[in-house]
Motif scaffolding. Sequence first.
Motif, PDB file in Angstrom:
ATOM      1  N   VAL A   1       0.832  -1.203   0.000  1.00  0.00           N
ATOM      2  CA  VAL A   1       0.000   0.000   0.000  1.00  0.00           C
ATOM      3  C   VAL A   1       0.865   1.251   0.000  1.00  0.00           C
ATOM      4  CG1 VAL A   1      -1.679   1.339   1.334  1.00  0.00           C
ATOM      5  CG2 VAL A   1      -1.960  -1.136   1.110  1.00  0.00           C
ATOM      6  N   GLY A   2       1.940   1.240   0.780  1.00  0.00           N
ATOM      7  CA  GLY A   2       2.833   2.390   0.813  1.00  0.00           C
ATOM      8  C   GLY A   2       3.506   2.644  -0.524  1.00  0.00           C
ATOM      9  N   VAL A   3       3.977   1.582  -1.178  1.00  0.00           N
ATOM     10  CA  VAL A   3       4.630   1.725  -2.477  1.00  0.00           C
ATOM     11  C   VAL A   3       3.633   2.200  -3.529  1.00  0.00           C
ATOM     12  CG1 VAL A   3       5.841   0.500  -4.323  1.00  0.00           C
ATOM     13  CG2 VAL A   3       6.397   0.007  -1.934  1.00  0.00           C
ATOM     14  N   ILE A   4       2.416   1.657  -3.493  1.00  0.00           N
ATOM     15  CA  ILE A   4       1.363   2.094  -4.423  1.00  0.00           C
ATOM     16  C   ILE A   4       1.061   3.577  -4.225  1.00  0.00           C
ATOM     17  CG2 ILE A   4      -1.099   1.890  -4.959  1.00  0.00           C
ATOM     18  CD1 ILE A   4      -0.802  -1.126  -4.377  1.00  0.00           C
ATOM     19  N   SER A   5       0.927   4.000  -2.972  1.00  0.00           N
ATOM     20  CA  SER A   5       0.623   5.402  -2.675  1.00  0.00           C
ATOM     21  C   SER A   5       1.716   6.316  -3.202  1.00  0.00           C
ATOM     22  CB  SER A   5       0.466   5.600  -1.161  1.00  0.00           C
ATOM     23  OG  SER A   5      -0.571   4.795  -0.643  1.00  0.00           O
ATOM     24  N   MET A   6       2.967   5.914  -3.011  1.00  0.00           N
ATOM     25  CA  MET A   6       4.099   6.722  -3.457  1.00  0.00           C
ATOM     26  C   MET A   6       4.119   6.850  -4.979  1.00  0.00           C
ATOM     27  SD  MET A   6       8.191   5.977  -2.911  1.00  0.00           S
ATOM     28  CE  MET A   6       8.161   4.532  -4.002  1.00  0.00           C
ATOM     29  N   ILE A   7       4.027   5.719  -5.677  1.00  0.00           N
ATOM     30  CA  ILE A   7       4.113   5.741  -7.136  1.00  0.00           C
ATOM     31  C   ILE A   7       2.909   6.464  -7.743  1.00  0.00           C
ATOM     32  CG2 ILE A   7       4.059   4.297  -9.207  1.00  0.00           C
ATOM     33  CD1 ILE A   7       5.689   2.226  -7.676  1.00  0.00           C
ATOM     34  N   THR A   8       1.718   6.171  -7.236  1.00  0.00           N
ATOM     35  CA  THR A   8       0.498   6.778  -7.784  1.00  0.00           C
ATOM     36  C   THR A   8       0.516   8.293  -7.631  1.00  0.00           C
ATOM     37  OG1 THR A   8      -0.777   4.783  -7.267  1.00  0.00           O
ATOM     38  CG2 THR A   8      -2.015   6.799  -7.678  1.00  0.00           C
ATOM     39  N   PHE A   9       0.923   8.765  -6.453  1.00  0.00           N
ATOM     40  CA  PHE A   9       0.979  10.216  -6.249  1.00  0.00           C
ATOM     41  C   PHE A   9       2.004  10.850  -7.177  1.00  0.00           C
ATOM     42  CE2 PHE A   9       2.516  14.116  -4.273  1.00  0.00           C
ATOM     43  CZ  PHE A   9       1.327  14.785  -4.049  1.00  0.00           C
ATOM     44  N   HIS A  10       3.159  10.221  -7.329  1.00  0.00           N
ATOM     45  CA  HIS A  10       4.183  10.734  -8.230  1.00  0.00           C
ATOM     46  C   HIS A  10       3.643  10.874  -9.653  1.00  0.00           C
ATOM     47  CE1 HIS A  10       8.351  11.130  -6.644  1.00  0.00           C
ATOM     48  NE2 HIS A  10       7.834  10.500  -5.607  1.00  0.00           N
ATOM     49  N   VAL A  11       2.969   9.836 -10.129  1.00  0.00           N
ATOM     50  CA  VAL A  11       2.470   9.846 -11.506  1.00  0.00           C
ATOM     51  C   VAL A  11       1.412  10.927 -11.695  1.00  0.00           C
ATOM     52  CG1 VAL A  11       1.218   8.513 -13.249  1.00  0.00           C
ATOM     53  CG2 VAL A  11       3.024   7.421 -11.908  1.00  0.00           C
ATOM     54  N   PHE A  12       0.435  10.971 -10.790  1.00  0.00           N
ATOM     55  CA  PHE A  12      -0.640  11.955 -10.907  1.00  0.00           C
ATOM     56  C   PHE A  12      -0.096  13.376 -10.807  1.00  0.00           C
ATOM     57  CE2 PHE A  12      -3.675   8.539 -10.383  1.00  0.00           C
ATOM     58  CZ  PHE A  12      -4.806   9.018 -11.034  1.00  0.00           C
ATOM     59  N   GLN A  13       0.794  13.606  -9.854  1.00  0.00           N
ATOM     60  CA  GLN A  13       1.311  14.959  -9.652  1.00  0.00           C
ATOM     61  C   GLN A  13       2.185  15.390 -10.819  1.00  0.00           C
ATOM     62  OE1 GLN A  13       0.781  17.460  -7.543  1.00  0.00           O
ATOM     63  NE2 GLN A  13       2.302  18.670  -8.654  1.00  0.00           N
ATOM     64  N   ASN A  14       3.072  14.500 -11.291  1.00  0.00           N
ATOM     65  CA  ASN A  14       3.967  14.881 -12.377  1.00  0.00           C
ATOM     66  C   ASN A  14       3.211  15.149 -13.660  1.00  0.00           C
ATOM     67  OD1 ASN A  14       5.676  13.837 -14.905  1.00  0.00           O
ATOM     68  ND2 ASN A  14       7.063  14.776 -13.422  1.00  0.00           N
ATOM     69  N   ILE A  15       2.348  14.211 -14.055  1.00  0.00           N
ATOM     70  CA  ILE A  15       1.590  14.410 -15.291  1.00  0.00           C
ATOM     71  C   ILE A  15       0.634  15.580 -15.141  1.00  0.00           C
ATOM     72  CG2 ILE A  15      -0.101  13.371 -16.849  1.00  0.00           C
ATOM     73  CD1 ILE A  15       1.202  10.687 -16.340  1.00  0.00           C
ATOM     74  N   GLY A  16       0.035  15.714 -13.967  1.00  0.00           N
ATOM     75  CA  GLY A  16      -0.882  16.829 -13.722  1.00  0.00           C
ATOM     76  C   GLY A  16      -0.222  18.174 -13.853  1.00  0.00           C
ATOM     77  N   MET A  17       1.027  18.290 -13.387  1.00  0.00           N
ATOM     78  CA  MET A  17       1.701  19.595 -13.474  1.00  0.00           C
ATOM     79  C   MET A  17       2.156  19.897 -14.898  1.00  0.00           C
ATOM     80  SD  MET A  17       5.419  19.079 -11.664  1.00  0.00           S
ATOM     81  CE  MET A  17       6.806  18.361 -12.560  1.00  0.00           C
ATOM     82  N   THR A  18       2.462  18.871 -15.689  1.00  0.00           N
ATOM     83  CA  THR A  18       2.900  19.129 -17.067  1.00  0.00           C
ATOM     84  C   THR A  18       1.748  19.548 -17.972  1.00  0.00           C
ATOM     85  OG1 THR A  18       2.659  16.790 -17.670  1.00  0.00           O
ATOM     86  CG2 THR A  18       4.825  17.505 -16.896  1.00  0.00           C
TER      87      THR A  18
END
Length: 389
Positions: free
Chosen positions: A325-342
Amino acid sequence: MTSNTNKTSKLDYNLVFILILLFLASCLAIYSAQASGQYKENFLIKQIFWYAVGSGIITGVMTLDSDQLRKLTWYAYGFGLLMLGFLIVAPESIAPVINGAKNWFKIPGVGTIQPSEFVKIFIILGLARVIEDHHQKNQMKTMQTDFWLLVKIGIVTMVPLGLIIKQDLGTALVFLAIMLGMIFISGISWKLLAPLFSAGIALVGTIFYFVLWKPDLLEKYLGVGEYQLRRIYSWLDPYSYQGSDAYQLTKSLLAIGSGQTGGKGFGNREVYLPESQTDFIFSVVGEEYGFIGASVLISLFFLLVYHITKVGMETKNNFYTYICVGVISMITFHVFQNIGMTIGVLPITGIPLPFISYGGSALMGNMFGLGLIFSIRYHYKKYMFSTSA
């Protein structure tokens, strides 16, 4: 009776395949990004090197079973805190200020290492250990036991968070995302969580109000820097700041938009975007491969998260489940935040796209996280009448 399988049969080949696809996608994107000629460095060769180092990390972490990981958890967590604390007091010859932030150690012959990328994993291990230990000691759930579990989770997260929040807001948000993911899976009653989350949403709304209409109070009482406020303003109205703070964002929007459905093709970039090999690597993918290519890349992340979710659901070891769950939370947030900001949906925070963006520390941290998932499969044991891991 356990089944006798050799070591290669214990390897998670599905995860290996997904990782290889992400590696190839990263190489293609970085090769195109560095063609802009902003730097003379060969980021592709360096990324291949860091992938090799990350593979070594996975190999090492994979050999550790759950008991060994549990024993090492607090040593790793304490070491992470020491690194973050030393980073604050270290002289600039050891910890240089880069882009106004002091987040890296300078390693001769290697480059720079960002300790907070590893602390993300240490927090995941710490929270997994705290939640499992709490439930073992408190078989009967009450509001009081749930409250104390929430306090423990908060302490484990907030101590490292406090050491980096002024220097690295993006990573601080990742810490919070990991904490929230772990809280959701911890079994804490919603009667306790609902009012807390409501209060959190109200707090965010209040801060947003002050950002827009009372920024001087945030600067005075919370120490919010002017450059942090400009980031928000440039996100809300990028074309009014396209010559300064929103330059990256407006160029990113132009690059992704110009890619349209099928993209311009490999190596046919036309929009100049500085530092595109790092945080804005998705813009390169969007311009060269269009909506179709960007969708394929996002699908790879979906497969990765789906696979880790499956691993977490199949294991009978609660400690492993919490880690997933921790690894999923980390990766998912990274993906959403990075793509969202671009694409201008979210503010720019300097968070890289996992496994794709160039960067040794971020890649090693993410590979460390995947090493934990490989470990779960590697030590998975099948019994005659039951399953455990």
